[in-house]
Design a protein around this motif. Sequence first.
Motif, PDB file in Angstrom:
ATOM      1  N   SER A 360      15.772  24.473 -13.362  1.00 58.10           N
ATOM      2  CA  SER A 360      15.783  23.212 -12.631  1.00 58.10           C
ATOM      3  C   SER A 360      17.205  22.663 -12.658  1.00 58.10           C
ATOM      4  O   SER A 360      18.001  23.011 -13.540  1.00 58.10           O
ATOM      5  CB  SER A 360      14.819  22.198 -13.258  1.00 58.10           C
ATOM      6  OG  SER A 360      14.880  20.965 -12.556  1.00 58.10           O
ATOM      7  N   ASP A 364      15.261  18.251 -10.419  1.00 58.44           N
ATOM      8  CA  ASP A 364      14.456  19.058  -9.487  1.00 58.44           C
ATOM      9  C   ASP A 364      14.914  18.932  -8.037  1.00 58.44           C
ATOM     10  O   ASP A 364      14.117  19.047  -7.110  1.00 58.44           O
ATOM     11  CB  ASP A 364      12.968  18.687  -9.593  1.00 58.44           C
ATOM     12  CG  ASP A 364      12.455  18.705 -11.017  1.00 58.44           C
ATOM     13  OD1 ASP A 364      12.951  19.512 -11.815  1.00 58.44           O
ATOM     14  OD2 ASP A 364      11.570  17.898 -11.341  1.00 58.44           O
ATOM     15  N   TRP A 389      11.788  28.318  -9.955  1.00 57.67           N
ATOM     16  CA  TRP A 389      12.529  27.061  -9.889  1.00 57.67           C
ATOM     17  C   TRP A 389      11.585  25.890  -9.708  1.00 57.67           C
ATOM     18  O   TRP A 389      10.581  25.998  -9.001  1.00 57.67           O
ATOM     19  CB  TRP A 389      13.514  27.094  -8.715  1.00 57.67           C
ATOM     20  CG  TRP A 389      14.796  27.787  -9.056  1.00 57.67           C
ATOM     21  CD1 TRP A 389      15.027  29.140  -9.060  1.00 57.67           C
ATOM     22  CD2 TRP A 389      16.010  27.160  -9.476  1.00 57.67           C
ATOM     23  NE1 TRP A 389      16.316  29.399  -9.452  1.00 57.67           N
ATOM     24  CE2 TRP A 389      16.951  28.197  -9.710  1.00 57.67           C
ATOM     25  CE3 TRP A 389      16.399  25.841  -9.663  1.00 57.67           C
ATOM     26  CZ2 TRP A 389      18.244  27.938 -10.125  1.00 57.67           C
ATOM     27  CZ3 TRP A 389      17.694  25.574 -10.083  1.00 57.67           C
ATOM     28  CH2 TRP A 389      18.601  26.617 -10.312  1.00 57.67           C
ATOM     29  N   VAL A 391      11.234  22.427  -7.975  1.00 53.05           N
ATOM     30  CA  VAL A 391      11.873  21.749  -6.846  1.00 53.05           C
ATOM     31  C   VAL A 391      10.949  20.643  -6.361  1.00 53.05           C
ATOM     32  O   VAL A 391       9.768  20.888  -6.075  1.00 53.05           O
ATOM     33  CB  VAL A 391      12.172  22.732  -5.696  1.00 53.05           C
ATOM     34  CG1 VAL A 391      12.864  22.005  -4.548  1.00 53.05           C
ATOM     35  CG2 VAL A 391      13.015  23.898  -6.190  1.00 53.05           C
ATOM     36  N   VAL A 399      14.973  25.267  -0.114  1.00 54.63           N
ATOM     37  CA  VAL A 399      14.941  26.372  -1.070  1.00 54.63           C
ATOM     38  C   VAL A 399      15.302  27.670  -0.347  1.00 54.63           C
ATOM     39  O   VAL A 399      14.718  27.986   0.693  1.00 54.63           O
ATOM     40  CB  VAL A 399      13.548  26.497  -1.721  1.00 54.63           C
ATOM     41  CG1 VAL A 399      13.490  27.727  -2.618  1.00 54.63           C
ATOM     42  CG2 VAL A 399      13.231  25.235  -2.525  1.00 54.63           C
ATOM     43  N   TYR A 405       9.267  29.100  -6.377  1.00 54.10           N
ATOM     44  CA  TYR A 405       9.403  27.723  -6.824  1.00 54.10           C
ATOM     45  C   TYR A 405       8.029  27.100  -7.066  1.00 54.10           C
ATOM     46  O   TYR A 405       7.002  27.579  -6.587  1.00 54.10           O
ATOM     47  CB  TYR A 405      10.169  26.882  -5.786  1.00 54.10           C
ATOM     48  CG  TYR A 405       9.421  26.658  -4.495  1.00 54.10           C
ATOM     49  CD1 TYR A 405       8.564  25.571  -4.335  1.00 54.10           C
ATOM     50  CD2 TYR A 405       9.539  27.562  -3.427  1.00 54.10           C
ATOM     51  CE1 TYR A 405       7.854  25.363  -3.164  1.00 54.10           C
ATOM     52  CE2 TYR A 405       8.834  27.370  -2.255  1.00 54.10           C
ATOM     53  CZ  TYR A 405       8.004  26.267  -2.125  1.00 54.10           C
ATOM     54  OH  TYR A 405       7.288  26.083  -0.969  1.00 54.10           O
TER      55      TYR A 405
END
Length: 741
Positions: A360, A364, A389, A391, A399, A405
């Motif tokens: 992160s 975020d 990730w 987000v 992204v 994610y």
Amino acid sequence: MTTFSVIVTALDAQGYLRECLDSALGLPAEGVEVIAVDNGSTDATRAIVDEYAERDERVHAVHLPKPLTNGAARAVAAKQAKGDYLLFIDGRDCLTDGALAALGRRIAETGEPDAVVFDHVRSHWWNDAIASGDGRLFIAPGREVFSVYQQPETLHLTPTLSNRVLRADFYEAHCELFDKDEYAEVLPAIGSLLAADRIAILDKVCLRRREPETPVRERGQFNLFDQYDALWELLGSRSVLPEHRAIVFSGMIRRYLKVLTVPGLDEREQAAFFHRASEHFLRYKPNDYQRPSNLNGVRHAMLERDSYSGYRALQSANRKRRTVRTLAVKAKRKAADLAKESAYREQLRHPLEEDLAVFSAYWDRGVACSPAAISAKLAELAPNIRQVWVVRRADVPLVPAGVDYVVPGSRRYWSVMARAKYLVNNVNFPDSVTKRPGQIHVQTHHGTPLKRMGTDQIPFPATSRGVDYEALLERCARWDYSVSANSHSTETWERAYPVPFTSLDYGYPRNDVYYTATAEDVLRIRERLGIAPGRKALLYAPTHRDYEAHWTPRLDLERMARNLGEDFVLLVRGHYFYDRGLSPLEELHRRGLIIDVSRYDSVEELGLASDALITDYSSVMFDYANLDRPIVVFADDWETYSVTRGVYFDLTELSPGAVGRSQEEVERLFLDGGWRDEHATAKRAEFRRKFCDFDDGHAAERVVRHVFLGQANVPPVIPLEERTPAPAPEVAARLVADNAR
């Protein structure tokens, strides 16, 4: 003149060691020597010790190949001491102004006693001067020299060696008391008082003694029994009163009961310690012992009966009472939060996934900064580790393709947060995230600190009012590793965030690109941004002000664009704290007066594309300095900012280039060439030497190899003079043209 040998033992004390050593050098050259013991520390502490030893002939460096107990480390240094009196302090402690001079006067007027005991204050992040509680003990002895046999109450003094100076020959005659304190300083502190025939009191605070800020797993606790055995043997060889035995006994039991509450002791260790403590209770209990009448009296009874089961039942009952109160508070939380916590707790029951890493950045906001650089290098060196990730929903469209994610708060989010072996962030994860045993948290940070950070902000209420620092430190206590770009950051992070972590002095991974980018990369980014060939691109990247809710550029950008003319183009990046609502830059961008790059993902690419940086107090200057390109500091409100926000140094003195205090001065620097003249270049060189210690293009590789691959030997940092940063746009254009011929 009485001479002192101040022995400083330092283990990863870089955040406080400079202040400690400065405080110890408070007498003329003939009055003091400082023996600084690098007790198997990190490079940062070792470098400070060497720096002081090279700079001041009174400082002698001792480097131990591996950490020793405090007593063993002190003993190594004491063999080299030449002073009349020895003073032992930790590298996190600090002597007060005039302490050594006052001690020298007291020694002279009392005829060189065996020991002089003085007062101290305890220092924590929330209060730098908590009274020791010893002051009352200094009243009865007064100005006369005494022994503890005349003043038994003196045995109640805080049991540490750092609140006294010892005559060198007295220390040598009783050296067996001073090298066995693996867990605490019980034997040397109390034993030195019992062994001394002549003690003097100095009723003055001479030391700020920094204590551990967070409960950590302490080892070597069984060494306490050996220390107390030696103490009782010493008591048996002396003509002592029952009062002396009662004081030592009560202190012993109090300390044993405290050890039993230390977090991290498993059931087997706790039971074994309890039984040994019970043996000592029965062996050394004074004839006139009376059990305390409070709850501690019940604990004493359990020890006297060797009833570990009874002790456990008592502690369990107390925990249950506390749990009931805690549950009453938790019951007030919203039902939705409770449901989420329930789902998360369920996930926490599953084993960790050793091949899962969560990333992160910037609360975020997307794939960025050092976590992104580590992520890319991890995919290259350890493709077997799966990456996810975090987000926020608003940034999901940004992204990159192929990046896995999760959205915060979703079911899968709680799953990966609970099960991931590795968690990497440039800020803290939310309070709701639990640090599980076996999980590894990597804190990359997102800048070198000019402004005060963490607990260093406390004296500046304009920006720290309302901050829950205990909650902050609880979040920070989850860090296993703290990635650092330079020695200044390494020292600052330890002091500002006083929690246990390992500093990785590897450089900021996000800055690797400043050394790996090619001429073609530089020109390709400029083309993408719409910078015409031949124009000088000035990146204007100011920081936010804590006292401003909305951002209004402090430079009149329209005027500046017109005054600088067609030779220059302004790339303007507003701080990400102001990423909501209409930007004041949109109209200027639409009219072609500036290029608004506030929403451009990579600050590093903006740095590569620009010919120079204009900033105020933003940490971007430290990163940009790696490029060795001109930097202009616009410091129109320096006095206000430095006083309200708090800073670590005067940027107008130690600047990375030319400084303008008004818009007129900034414009004149670019029109007259001052932005890149000899003076500005010399300032930048000095700044780079201080703040570009570790960045050399291989930071991400070092982090991945150390943290994810478990490799002890990582690529060494390339010396500053041997590094070659990415070419400036003008040079890049020439290189590409030459290659095309």
